[in-house]
Design an enzyme around this catalytic site. Sequence first.
Site, PDB file in Angstrom:
ATOM      1  N   ASP A   1       0.872   1.164  -3.037  1.00 40.04           N
ATOM      2  CA  ASP A   1       0.265   0.499  -3.313  1.00 40.04           C
ATOM      3  C   ASP A   1       0.679   0.147  -4.766  1.00 40.04           C
ATOM      4  OD1 ASP A   1      -2.044   1.555  -2.381  1.00 40.04           O
ATOM      5  OD2 ASP A   1      -1.648   3.349  -3.247  1.00 40.04           O
TER       6      ASP A   1
ATOM      7  N   HIS B   1      -9.636   2.914   0.179  1.00 42.19           N
ATOM      8  CA  HIS B   1      -9.413   2.014  -0.090  1.00 42.19           C
ATOM      9  C   HIS B   1      -9.262   1.693   1.330  1.00 42.19           C
ATOM     10  CE1 HIS B   1      -5.081   3.534  -2.589  1.00 42.19           C
ATOM     11  NE2 HIS B   1      -5.791   2.435  -2.884  1.00 42.19           N
TER      12      HIS B   1
ATOM     13  N   CYS C   1       0.930   4.762   3.445  1.00 42.29           N
ATOM     14  CA  CYS C   1       0.575   4.512   1.444  1.00 42.29           C
ATOM     15  C   CYS C   1       2.319   5.375   1.711  1.00 42.29           C
ATOM     16  CB  CYS C   1      -0.255   5.457   1.165  1.00 42.29           C
ATOM     17  SG  CYS C   1      -1.933   5.561   1.372  1.00 42.29           S
TER      18      CYS C   1
HETATM   19  N1  GLY Z   1      -3.478  10.100  -4.332  1.00 43.85           N
HETATM   20  C1  GLY Z   1      -3.240   9.090  -4.026  1.00 43.85           C
HETATM   21  C2  GLY Z   1      -4.020   7.953  -5.051  1.00 43.85           C
HETATM   22  O1  GLY Z   1      -5.524   8.138  -5.952  1.00 43.85           O
HETATM   23  O2  GLY Z   1      -4.288   6.699  -5.574  1.00 43.85           O
END
Ligand code: GLY
Length: 256
Positions: A67, A164, A251
Site C-alpha cells: 500500500d 481495495h 499486500c
Molecule cells: N489492515 C489493512 C488495512 O486496512 O489497510
Amino acid sequence: MQYTRALVRPPSSNFAEGLTSSGEGPPDIARAIEEHRAYCRVLEECGLEITELPADPRHPDGCFIEDTAILMEHGAIALRPGAPSRVGEVASVMQALRSQFQEVAQIFAPGTVDGGDVCEVDGHFLIGLSSRTNELGARQLARLLGDLQCTSSIVDIRGSRLLHLKTGLSYLGNSCMVVSEDMPRVPELSQYELIPVPAEERYAANCVLVNDRVLVAAGYPMLAGLLKARRYNVVPVEMSEFRKMDGGLSCLSLRL
Ligand code: GLY
C-alpha cells in the site's frame, strides 16, 4: 514481467492493533510471523531476492507494504495511504527505495492512494477509487504514471464492498483476470477474459502472478482448480492470520 526483487516487512508484535473489518478475531502473532516467512520463501522459490525492512510497531499495518508504493523498472512512486494510521508507513519505505531508484515521485496531501487500489496490466494501470484512494490521489497518480510513459484508467469501486481494487481482481497475464463477484463490471474490464471467483471463495480473488507461478491463498480449492485447469502453476500460500486483518497476498510485498 519477470520479477527479480521484493521488499517486505514482517508483522510487528502489535499486528493485532491494525485496521480490520473482518470480524474473524485477533490474529495469532507467532503464526502470522511464520506465514510471512513462508510467503517470503515462496517468493524466493519464484526467483526473487528479498529485502526485509524491520518490523515497525508504530505501524501495526506496516506488513501490508504494497500500500505504500508502486515500483517499476524505470521509476518508483511513494503513495499516501488513505487510512490516517498508515500514512507514517511510507517514510521508511521511501528511504529504502531511494537506495534503489534515482528518483522517487510522491503523492501529496490531500491526495490519497493505497497500492492495493493499483493493478498493473501489461504497462497499463487500473487505479481504483475506493474508501482509501480519493479522486485527487488517483489523478495525481495518473499524472505521475504518465510521466513514466505509462497509461492508466480510473475505476470506481466505491459502491462495492471491496476494500481495495485488488481485493476484487488480479491480473494473471495473457489478458486473463481473476474477478470476484463483488467487483463492479465496469467497461474498463470488458477487454479482458474474466475468470470468476466462486462467491464463497471471494477472499482468494487477491492472487498474484509471480514469474511462472500464481500464488493463491491456501484453502480455496475451487479457484485453485479453475486456475490449474488453465495450466497455471498454482502455489497455495497460508494466509489465515493476514485475512483476519483484511490483508491479501499481494499486500505483503512490493515486487520488481
Ligand atoms: N489492515 C489493512 C488495512 O486496512 O489497510
